[in-house]
Design a protein around this motif. Structure first.
Motif, short mmCIF file in Angstrom:
data_model
loop_
_atom_site.label_atom_id
_atom_site.label_comp_id
_atom_site.label_asym_id
_atom_site.label_seq_id
_atom_site.Cartn_x
_atom_site.Cartn_y
_atom_site.Cartn_z
N ALA A 71 -3.21 -3.79 -8.64
CA ALA A 71 -3.76 -3.27 -7.38
C ALA A 71 -4.27 -1.84 -7.51
CB ALA A 71 -2.70 -3.35 -6.28
N GLN A 72 -3.43 -0.93 -7.94
CA GLN A 72 -3.81 0.49 -8.08
C GLN A 72 -4.62 0.97 -6.87
OE1 GLN A 72 -4.80 1.98 -12.10
NE2 GLN A 72 -4.91 -0.16 -12.74
N TRP A 73 -4.02 0.80 -5.68
CA TRP A 73 -4.73 1.09 -4.43
C TRP A 73 -5.24 2.53 -4.37
CZ3 TRP A 73 -5.89 -3.28 -2.39
CH2 TRP A 73 -5.00 -4.35 -2.36
N ASP A 74 -4.39 3.47 -4.78
CA ASP A 74 -4.81 4.88 -4.70
C ASP A 74 -6.04 5.14 -5.56
OD1 ASP A 74 -2.76 5.41 -2.98
OD2 ASP A 74 -1.51 6.48 -4.42
N ARG A 75 -6.05 4.58 -6.76
CA ARG A 75 -7.18 4.80 -7.67
C ARG A 75 -8.45 4.15 -7.11
NH1 ARG A 75 -7.50 3.35 -14.19
NH2 ARG A 75 -9.49 4.45 -14.55
N LEU A 76 -8.29 2.97 -6.53
CA LEU A 76 -9.43 2.28 -5.94
C LEU A 76 -10.08 3.12 -4.84
CD1 LEU A 76 -11.05 -0.44 -5.53
CD2 LEU A 76 -9.31 -1.01 -3.83
N LEU A 77 -9.27 3.64 -3.94
CA LEU A 77 -9.81 4.40 -2.80
C LEU A 77 -10.30 5.78 -3.23
CD1 LEU A 77 -7.16 3.23 -0.22
CD2 LEU A 77 -9.60 2.69 -0.19
N THR A 78 -9.70 6.34 -4.27
CA THR A 78 -10.19 7.62 -4.79
C THR A 78 -11.58 7.46 -5.39
OG1 THR A 78 -7.95 8.41 -5.24
CG2 THR A 78 -9.74 9.47 -6.45
N LEU A 79 -11.83 6.34 -6.06
CA LEU A 79 -13.17 6.07 -6.60
C LEU A 79 -14.18 6.00 -5.47
CD1 LEU A 79 -14.03 3.38 -9.31
CD2 LEU A 79 -15.53 3.87 -7.40
N ILE A 80 -13.81 5.31 -4.39
CA ILE A 80 -14.73 5.19 -3.25
C ILE A 80 -14.98 6.55 -2.62
CG2 ILE A 80 -14.99 4.22 -0.94
CD1 ILE A 80 -15.50 2.22 -3.21
N ASP A 81 -13.95 7.37 -2.50
CA ASP A 81 -14.15 8.72 -1.95
C ASP A 81 -15.07 9.55 -2.83
OD1 ASP A 81 -12.73 8.36 0.34
OD2 ASP A 81 -10.94 9.44 -0.31
N ALA A 137 -13.56 -0.26 -12.17
CA ALA A 137 -14.24 -1.09 -11.17
C ALA A 137 -14.50 -2.50 -11.71
CB ALA A 137 -15.55 -0.43 -10.74
N VAL A 138 -14.94 -2.59 -12.96
CA VAL A 138 -15.19 -3.90 -13.56
C VAL A 138 -13.88 -4.66 -13.71
CG1 VAL A 138 -15.99 -5.09 -15.64
CG2 VAL A 138 -17.29 -3.16 -14.73
N ALA A 139 -12.84 -3.98 -14.21
CA ALA A 139 -11.55 -4.64 -14.41
C ALA A 139 -10.96 -5.11 -13.08
CB ALA A 139 -10.57 -3.68 -15.10
N TRP A 140 -11.08 -4.29 -12.02
CA TRP A 140 -10.55 -4.66 -10.72
C TRP A 140 -11.28 -5.89 -10.18
CZ3 TRP A 140 -10.69 -4.98 -5.30
CH2 TRP A 140 -9.47 -4.77 -4.65
N THR A 141 -12.60 -5.93 -10.40
CA THR A 141 -13.38 -7.09 -9.97
C THR A 141 -12.96 -8.35 -10.73
OG1 THR A 141 -15.27 -5.67 -9.43
CG2 THR A 141 -15.72 -8.01 -9.78
N MET A 142 -12.83 -8.23 -12.04
CA MET A 142 -12.53 -9.41 -12.85
C MET A 142 -11.07 -9.86 -12.72
SD MET A 142 -15.49 -9.96 -13.71
CE MET A 142 -15.12 -11.47 -14.59
N PRO A 167 -6.11 -13.70 -2.57
CA PRO A 167 -5.81 -13.05 -3.86
C PRO A 167 -5.20 -11.66 -3.73
CG PRO A 167 -8.18 -13.09 -3.44
CD PRO A 167 -7.55 -13.97 -2.40
N LEU A 168 -5.46 -10.96 -2.64
CA LEU A 168 -4.87 -9.63 -2.48
C LEU A 168 -3.35 -9.70 -2.32
CD1 LEU A 168 -7.43 -7.75 -0.18
CD2 LEU A 168 -7.22 -7.66 -2.67
N ARG A 169 -2.85 -10.83 -1.83
CA ARG A 169 -1.40 -10.99 -1.67
C ARG A 169 -0.70 -11.05 -3.03
NH1 ARG A 169 -0.08 -14.68 3.51
NH2 ARG A 169 2.00 -14.54 2.56
N LEU A 188 0.84 -1.20 0.00
CA LEU A 188 0.00 0.00 0.00
C LEU A 188 0.88 1.24 0.00
CD1 LEU A 188 -2.62 -1.01 2.69
CD2 LEU A 188 -3.11 -0.64 0.29
N PRO A 189 0.68 2.15 -0.95
CA PRO A 189 1.46 3.40 -0.94
C PRO A 189 1.01 4.30 0.21
CG PRO A 189 -0.17 3.43 -2.70
CD PRO A 189 -0.22 2.06 -2.10
N PRO A 190 1.80 5.30 0.57
CA PRO A 190 1.48 6.17 1.71
C PRO A 190 0.08 6.79 1.64
CG PRO A 190 3.72 6.55 0.99
CD PRO A 190 3.12 5.63 -0.01
N GLU A 191 -0.33 7.25 0.46
CA GLU A 191 -1.64 7.89 0.35
C GLU A 191 -2.76 6.91 0.63
OE1 GLU A 191 -4.52 10.86 -0.28
OE2 GLU A 191 -2.41 10.87 0.29
#
Length: 485
Positions: free
Chosen positions: A439-449, A474-479, A430-432, A385-388
């Motif tokens: 992963a693109q964690w920042d983009r994932l959480l920005t979408l949720i925000d 969102a679809v790509a991350w799910t699949m 699977p997250l491991r 996970l990046p700092p942001e």
């Protein structure tokens, strides 16, 4: 219809073409928690510092830029009497509940009203603390719809179309009422730009009062939105959201059963409106395309993935509607973002069932943001996970994370935090295995925000390009996890 009761919540101002509609409902009185009783900004800040272990009033005053006497007053006159801190200024479980979006531990309840549809029989996802009655302009004439004055200052009368009451009154199931109550509360919080403070409600927190409902009609409107893929919509009678899909969809399916309603809708929709003429065909084409796409993903037919498949289907349908609409409204774009958030929530809920969070030491006195960020920095992930991203997740309370793991009914960030902690106990999680590109964690959480803030409450405006790009992500991350389905 003499003696009938009519309810009208203050309508939104709109220049759209509309026709008033009276929808029959059963009004059930319930005793339910008063969710309006929460913390103000000062109380929230002081409790947060106490929970982080800072109890020195002088230090608290410095950190919050407040007078030390004000800190002492809030502790002695507000937090302590309400039972949110003890005599040693330690945050009580009730105070922790409030900090994590829960309810007041004293269990304060109020009389509220739940509503069951009198036409199709489902419980409506709305709750109200008031019943704003309106009266017809004159005595009702048998065989005619009642007339109402547009306003006290205007003499113009409005005669709404009245849907017939068709459902028999049945004994309510508490589980159905609770579900509708929770969905209504979630909609109200989201409309205010808050998706992180959904309180925890149990069936014992809600009580149905009396064995019979009162019968009434709620006022809403049939409207024509030129830029919407649907030629007509139904407004939300409680004015929490602009439109109520859960009213339009059953009405659309049973339209032929209501004499005169089709003619009302035809008069509302301009004959030359191309979107109205092609909406039904477009909707059918979108449905066929989505079903064809889902059939390719055969693993989604598994019984454990019913909810995930349904949310994926909604994203794909809304995505197609937005893509086919020349000028989609902010409501349409916001709806697409909302559906994306619901899809991602369904995905992490499934993960918590498949790879549950095992014993992880989480302090009951915490967390501090530093402790949470330290935990997030020690996860066994290929894509760290990046700092942001750690910052965006660190605001979750440990209690909320535990509840997310146990009940899987928290908001996305708490669910994701629990999923991440579950990676410690499952080598095949699977997250491991995700790399940075996946992963693109920042983009994932920005979408949720973006979903949580909402386009109306925050004032931000979405573009078609941004909403479509978010839905594709969102679809790509799910699949990405399809092989695990």
């Amino acid at each position: 219809m003499s003696g009938d009761r009519y309810l009208r919540w203050e309508p939104r101002r709109s220049r759209l073409r509309k026709r008033a509609l009276l929808w029959p409902v059963e009004v059930w009185t319930v005793l339910a928690p008063d969710t309006s009783r929460g913390l103000n900004a000062f109380q929230d800040a002081i409790l947060g510092l106490l929970l982080a272990g800072i109890r020195d009033r002088q230090r608290m005053a410095e950190l919050l830029c407040l007078d030390e006497n004000l800190i002492a007053f809030i502790l002695a006159q507000e937090l302590l009497p309400n039972g949110w801190v003890d005599e040693h200024s330690r945050v009580t479980p009730a105070g922790q509940d409030l900090l994590s979006g829960g309810l007041d531990g004293k269990g304060m309840v109020t009389l509220q009203y739940a509503f069951r549809d009198g036409v199709f029989g489902q419980w409506l996802p709305r709750v109200s603390q008031d019943l704003p009655d309106i009266r017809p302009a004159d005595s009702e004439t048998p065989g005619r719809f009642p007339a109402f004055r547009e306003s006290r200052d205007e003499g113009r009368e409005v005669r709404p179309f009245v849907l017939p009451r068709r459902c028999k009154v049945l004994e309510p199931r508490k589980a159905d009422v609770l579900k509708a109550w929770q969905e209504g509360l979630r909609d109200a919080l989201r409309a205010g730009g808050d998706d992180e403070s959904i309180p925890e409600i149990q069936s014992e927190d809600l009580e149905i009062v009396g064995g019979e409902p009162s019968l009434a009609y709620v006022w809403c409107e049939l409207i024509h939105e030129p830029d919407d893929v649907h030629p007509w919509l139904v407004t939300d009678p409680w004015r929490i959201t602009p439109v109520a899909r859960w009213l339009r969809e059953p009405l659309q399916a049973g339209l032929h059963d209501f004499r005169g309603l089709e003619q009302v809708i035809q008069s509302l929709v301009p004959a030359a409106d191309e979107s109205a003429l092609t909406a039904q065909a477009l909707g059918a084409r979108i449905q066929r395309d989505v079903e064809a796409q889902l059939s390719v993903w055969s693993a989604l037919a598994h019984s454990d993935l019913v909810l995930l498949r349904e949310h994926l289907s909604r994203v794909l349908r809304q995505q197609a509607r937005v893509g086919a609409t020349p000028r989609p409204t902010q409501e349409e774009l916001g709806s697409l973002i909302q559906e994306c958030g619901s899809l991602l929530e369904a995905l992490v809920q499934w993960m918590l069932v498949r790879w549950p969070m095992r014993s992880v030491e989480l302090s009951r006195d915490g967390p501090s943001r530093d402790a949470a960020e330290q935990i997030l920095g020690q996860l066994p992930l290929r894509a760290a996970l990046p700092p942001e991203a750690r910052r965006m997740l660190a605001g979750q309370t440990f209690r909320g994370i535990r509840l997310a793991a146990e009940r899987r009914d928290r908001a996305f960030k708490a669910l994701l935090f629990a999923c991440l902690l579950a990676t410690h106990g499952h080598e095949d999680h699977p997250l491991r295995e995700l790399n940075d590109a996946q992963a693109q964690w920042d983009r994932l959480l920005t979408l949720i925000d973006t979903r949580n803030k909402g386009t109306h409450a925050s004032g931000q405006r979405l573009t078609s390009e941004a909403a479509l790009a978010a839905s594709e992500f969102a679809v790509a991350w799910t699949m990405t996890f399809y092989e695990k389905f």
